[in-house]
Scaffold this motif. Structure first.
Motif, short mmCIF file in Angstrom:
data_model
loop_
_atom_site.label_atom_id
_atom_site.label_comp_id
_atom_site.label_asym_id
_atom_site.label_seq_id
_atom_site.Cartn_x
_atom_site.Cartn_y
_atom_site.Cartn_z
N LEU A 32 32.54 33.87 52.96
CA LEU A 32 32.15 34.61 51.75
C LEU A 32 31.73 33.62 50.68
N GLU A 63 28.12 35.19 53.89
CA GLU A 63 27.93 36.54 53.30
C GLU A 63 28.08 36.41 51.80
N ALA A 65 29.01 37.84 48.66
CA ALA A 65 29.74 38.99 48.08
C ALA A 65 29.71 38.78 46.57
N ILE A 72 34.42 39.17 42.87
CA ILE A 72 34.36 40.19 43.95
C ILE A 72 34.74 39.54 45.30
N ALA A 73 34.22 38.34 45.54
CA ALA A 73 34.43 37.70 46.84
C ALA A 73 35.91 37.38 47.10
N ALA A 75 38.43 38.91 45.85
CA ALA A 75 39.10 40.21 46.02
C ALA A 75 38.86 40.72 47.44
N LYS A 76 37.65 40.50 47.94
CA LYS A 76 37.32 40.92 49.31
C LYS A 76 38.12 40.10 50.32
N LYS A 78 41.02 38.82 49.87
CA LYS A 78 42.42 39.26 49.82
C LYS A 78 42.64 40.46 50.76
N GLY A 79 41.64 41.32 50.87
CA GLY A 79 41.77 42.51 51.71
C GLY A 79 41.37 42.29 53.16
N ALA A 80 40.92 41.08 53.50
CA ALA A 80 40.45 40.83 54.88
C ALA A 80 41.62 40.53 55.81
N THR A 86 37.50 35.55 58.41
CA THR A 86 36.88 35.66 57.08
C THR A 86 37.50 34.57 56.21
#
Ligand code: ASP
Length: 323
Positions: A32, A63, A65, A72-73, A75-76, A78-80, A86
């Protein structure tokens, strides 16, 4: 007997490693990048992805993000899933976001596994080609006289360009209109097109534009002049003493990624930053690749902590916040 014991120990060690970690990486990895394609962080990410991918014998896909000043990246991330597929390349913004954002959805020091540092990149203060001033002193006088007309673009709250801009405006004591983008790749297109006036951005984005004369450069944020842009003075020598900004970068993984996978990623990072193509590209663009010792989780943790401690009081004092 000794050999036997070693074999037994090795067997125990392998047995303790999850199958997913032993086979890792068995498919492409997503890297990311928090800012727009073609910009400075993207340039570092894409060059590094080649060398790290070579070391891991696997493709690393970048990618972008983008958005919210680069938050945003993370945060993304953290959820992966914490499986090593990732990862994230993030810069100095990781250390400023906690003070800048009122409701940040992640805690940089607590919510991630750290892989290591990558590269230190200086910035440059540049303007559109036909902006009248020709050096920093003239620029300062010009922006002070035209402060309602000048647009200072950046990549959103907490981006390096935003921080550099804040520092510059507070140093010369002037407030200009700032225009946020999703990265400085689109900013530089608009600067070349004359839609915005000034920008502070990493040399990984600006060097080629400066050399081609497509933008006007006023100085670097480095301590000393850069080999890649020898003619350009530092901002400190050109008129704002002590002005220094370094955009440092790190690789992060989701919290809970198994240690054997982090170890493989760190080894690949160390190989990636020593890859001759990466080294050459970074040097051409004025960036300083970190040492092997800095491309480690411990070193990234120390830098992240030190930079949070350094930036938090500066941001609090400036009273800049985002939601
Ligand atoms: N240079 C941008 C920044 O201000 C980020 C980017 O576009 O890579 O942080």
């Amino acid at each position: 007997m000794f050999a036997l014991c070693l074999a037994a120990l090795a067997a125990v060690a392998i047995a303790g490693t999850p199958a997913s970690a032993q086979d890792y990486p068995a498919k492409p990895i997503v890297l990311l990048v928090p800012f727009a394609a073609g910009g400075p962080t993207d340039t570092v990410g894409r060059s590094l992805a080649q060398g790290m991918g070579k070391a891991l014998k696997q493709t690393i896909v970048v990618e972008n993000a983008v958005g919210a000043g680069g938050t945003i990246a993370p945060a993304k991330l953290k959820g992966a899933p914490p499986d090593g597929y990732t990862i994230l390349l993030a810069h100095v913004g990781m250390s400023t976001a906690p003070a800048l954002y009122r409701s940040l959805p992640f805690k940089p020091l607590e919510d991630f596994e750290l892989v290591g540092q990558v590269v230190d990149v200086p910035m440059t203060l540049i303007g559109k080609k036909d902006i009248p001033p020709n050096d920093l002193r003239e620029l300062i006088a010009y922006v002070k006289a035209n402060k309602d007309k000048i647009s200072f673009a950046n990549a959103g709250v907490g981006s390096a360009s935003h921080l550099c801009g804040l520092l510059f405006m507070s140093t010369i004591q002037v407030e200009l209109t700032t225009i946020p983008y999703k990265g400085t790749a689109p900013v530089i297109s608009d600067l070349v097109g004359g839609q915005v006036d000034i920008l502070c951005d990493q040399t990984t984005n600006t060097t080629l534009y400066i050399k081609a004369g497509r933008v006007k450069a006023f100085g670097t944020t480095s301590k000393t002049r850069l080999d890649s842009l020898k003619e350009l003075p530092t901002l400190a020598e050109a008129g704002v003493p002590g002005f220094e900004v370094v955009v440092w970068h790190g690789i992060y993984a989701p919290k809970g990624t198994p240690k054997p996978i982090i170890d493989k990623l760190t080894a690949a990072l160390q190989a990636g930053i020593q890859d001759p193509v990466f080294v050459q590209r970074m040097s051409d663009l004025g960036a300083q690749v970190v040492s092997r010792d800095q491309a480690t989780p411990e070193s990234l943790r120390d830098r992240l902590r030190a930079e949070i401690d350094r930036w938090t009081p500066i941001i609090r004092k400036a009273e800049v916040y985002a939601d």
